[in-house]
Enzyme design. Structure first.
Site, mmCIF file in Angstrom:
data_model
loop_
_atom_site.group_PDB
_atom_site.id
_atom_site.type_symbol
_atom_site.label_atom_id
_atom_site.label_comp_id
_atom_site.label_asym_id
_atom_site.label_seq_id
_atom_site.Cartn_x
_atom_site.Cartn_y
_atom_site.Cartn_z
ATOM 1 N N ARG A 1 -10.331 5.043 4.028
ATOM 2 C CA ARG A 1 -10.292 4.620 2.644
ATOM 3 C C ARG A 1 -11.694 4.997 1.756
ATOM 4 O O ARG A 1 -11.825 4.803 0.625
ATOM 5 C CB ARG A 1 -10.233 3.126 2.437
ATOM 6 C CG ARG A 1 -8.777 2.480 2.707
ATOM 7 C CD ARG A 1 -8.678 1.168 2.565
ATOM 8 N NE ARG A 1 -7.654 0.670 3.399
ATOM 9 C CZ ARG A 1 -7.501 -0.656 3.684
ATOM 10 N NH1 ARG A 1 -7.828 -1.591 2.823
ATOM 11 N NH2 ARG A 1 -6.493 -0.993 4.515
ATOM 12 N N LYS B 1 2.615 -1.539 13.584
ATOM 13 C CA LYS B 1 1.657 -2.127 12.714
ATOM 14 C C LYS B 1 2.557 -3.225 11.750
ATOM 15 O O LYS B 1 3.600 -2.460 11.388
ATOM 16 C CB LYS B 1 0.672 -1.716 12.033
ATOM 17 C CG LYS B 1 -0.082 -2.275 11.032
ATOM 18 C CD LYS B 1 -1.333 -1.566 10.274
ATOM 19 C CE LYS B 1 -1.502 -2.211 9.045
ATOM 20 N NZ LYS B 1 -3.088 -1.608 8.661
ATOM 21 N N THR C 1 -5.932 3.249 8.014
ATOM 22 C CA THR C 1 -5.227 3.920 6.766
ATOM 23 C C THR C 1 -5.208 5.447 6.854
ATOM 24 O O THR C 1 -5.791 6.194 5.978
ATOM 25 C CB THR C 1 -6.188 3.518 5.531
ATOM 26 O OG1 THR C 1 -6.682 2.323 5.792
ATOM 27 C CG2 THR C 1 -5.563 3.719 4.177
ATOM 28 N N GLU D 1 -11.389 -0.983 13.657
ATOM 29 C CA GLU D 1 -10.433 0.174 13.028
ATOM 30 C C GLU D 1 -11.066 0.485 11.771
ATOM 31 O O GLU D 1 -11.167 -0.183 10.777
ATOM 32 C CB GLU D 1 -8.831 -0.580 12.844
ATOM 33 C CG GLU D 1 -8.209 0.296 12.024
ATOM 34 C CD GLU D 1 -6.917 -0.462 11.645
ATOM 35 O OE1 GLU D 1 -6.376 -1.161 12.233
ATOM 36 O OE2 GLU D 1 -6.512 -0.082 10.418
HETATM 37 C C1 3PG Z 1 -5.300 -3.539 6.248
HETATM 38 O O1 3PG Z 1 -5.729 -2.265 6.104
HETATM 39 O O2 3PG Z 1 -4.538 -3.319 7.278
HETATM 40 C C2 3PG Z 1 -5.366 -4.624 5.681
HETATM 41 O O3 3PG Z 1 -5.813 -4.394 4.262
HETATM 42 C C3 3PG Z 1 -6.287 -5.398 6.220
HETATM 43 O O4 3PG Z 1 -5.752 -6.752 5.678
HETATM 44 P P1 3PG Z 1 -6.546 -7.851 5.281
HETATM 45 O O5 3PG Z 1 -7.463 -7.430 4.237
HETATM 46 O O6 3PG Z 1 -5.744 -8.991 4.683
HETATM 47 O O7 3PG Z 1 -7.223 -8.604 6.535
#
Ligand code: 3PG
Length: 277
Positions: free
Chosen positions: A45, A129, A69, A41
């Site tokens: 960002r 999610k 995101t 994924e």
């Molecule tokens: C996301 O973007 O879904 C989260 O920031 C991922 O979370 P993690 O860095 O705690 O795995």
């Protein structure tokens, strides 16, 4: 089940990655594939997201690449044009969800409460999610929310790591876990793709929990039995490694889930059977 959801569920782990530079897309995808997780994924960002998705989807056609995101319909459009096969958002933005539905692309919006689950249901979504998973109540919260919404499935993300991965995956309403623990920004920045490959492999091993259950008495015509935590995921990942199974030997439980199957061919004179632990 949606075909992409099915594939995500079999892969079991969705690496969440933020790539600052598109040059890192190819070695990152290669490391994930070699480590046994043909999925990413790529989050919007960073500015490199769109090009990174394009590079991965064209150079690694066997890989399931999605966009994360995703906050706007413009980003959905860019992600789809670049080859994304699914869209993930931190929250539930009705405009983004509707746009994805119209574009016929799988969308997995973020939720943390029952009201958002009901909105997702209104859109006809089958997976959401759960984000940020650990901070928002973790597995306990997902289990509690599953009670009234028995058809909804979850992809928890946020605070998931190798230590709690299987706790989440063991709950049947969880299709897969997302996380950045094997694709941390500093590893990408240092171009430490070997470490990413190792962490990916370690995650798959931990998830599958392949374990020798029984070694037969060599005088008896028994078989070598290997147990796994997750049969469907083990079948998927072992097939990726070139292992073939004899479909005719499949044993299922009363829900139709495979509980045992023999591998094709033999190990020495012994047959090898994979069983659900
Ligand atoms: C996301 O973007 O879904 C989260 O920031 C991922 O979370 P993690 O860095 O705690 O795995």
């Amino acid at each position: 089940m949606d075909k992409v959801v099915e594939e995500i569920s079999k892969i079991g782990i969705v690496p969440v990655v933020a790539l600052e530079e598109e040059k890192d897309a190819e070695p990152l995808a290669e490391a994930l594939c070699k480590g046994g997780i043909p999925c990413a994924e790529v989050t919007f960002r960073t500015k490199a997201a769109k090009d990174a998705i394009h590079i991965i989807s064209t150079q690694f056609p066997g890989m399931l690449v999605g966009a994360g995101t995703v906050l706007t319909t413009e980003q959905v459009e860019q992600a789809v044009a670049a080859g994304a096969k699914f869209i993930v958002s931190p929250g539930l933005n009705p405009k983004v969800v509707q746009y994805c539905i119209d574009k016929n692309i799988l969308v997995i919006p973020g939720i943390t409460n029952p009201s958002d689950i009901e909105i997702a249901m209104e859109f006809g979504l089958e997976v959401v999610k759960f984000f940020p998973a650990e901070a928002a109540g973790g597995l306990k919260m997902i289990k509690a929310m599953s009670e009234p919404y028995s058809k909804m499935k979850f992809m928890p993300t946020g605070g998931i790591h190798i230590g709690n991965l299987n706790d989440y995956l063991s709950f049947e309403k969880i299709v897969a876990c997302g996380g950045s623990w094997m694709v941390k920004k500093d590893l990408v920045a240092m171009e430490n793709f070997e470490k990413i490959e190792t962490l990916a492999r370690e995650a798959v091993r931990k998830m599958l929990g392949l374990e020798l259950m029984e070694i037969p008495d060599l005088c008896v015509n028994g078989c070598i039995t290997i147990g796994t935590n997750f049969m469907e995921r083990a079948l998927y990942h072992l097939r990726l490694q070139g292992v073939a199974f004899d479909e005719a030997t499949k044993e299922t439980d009363d829900k139709g889930k495979i509980k045992a199957i023999y591998l094709k061919g033999e190990s020495g004179s012994q047959a090898v059977q994979l069983v659900q632990k």
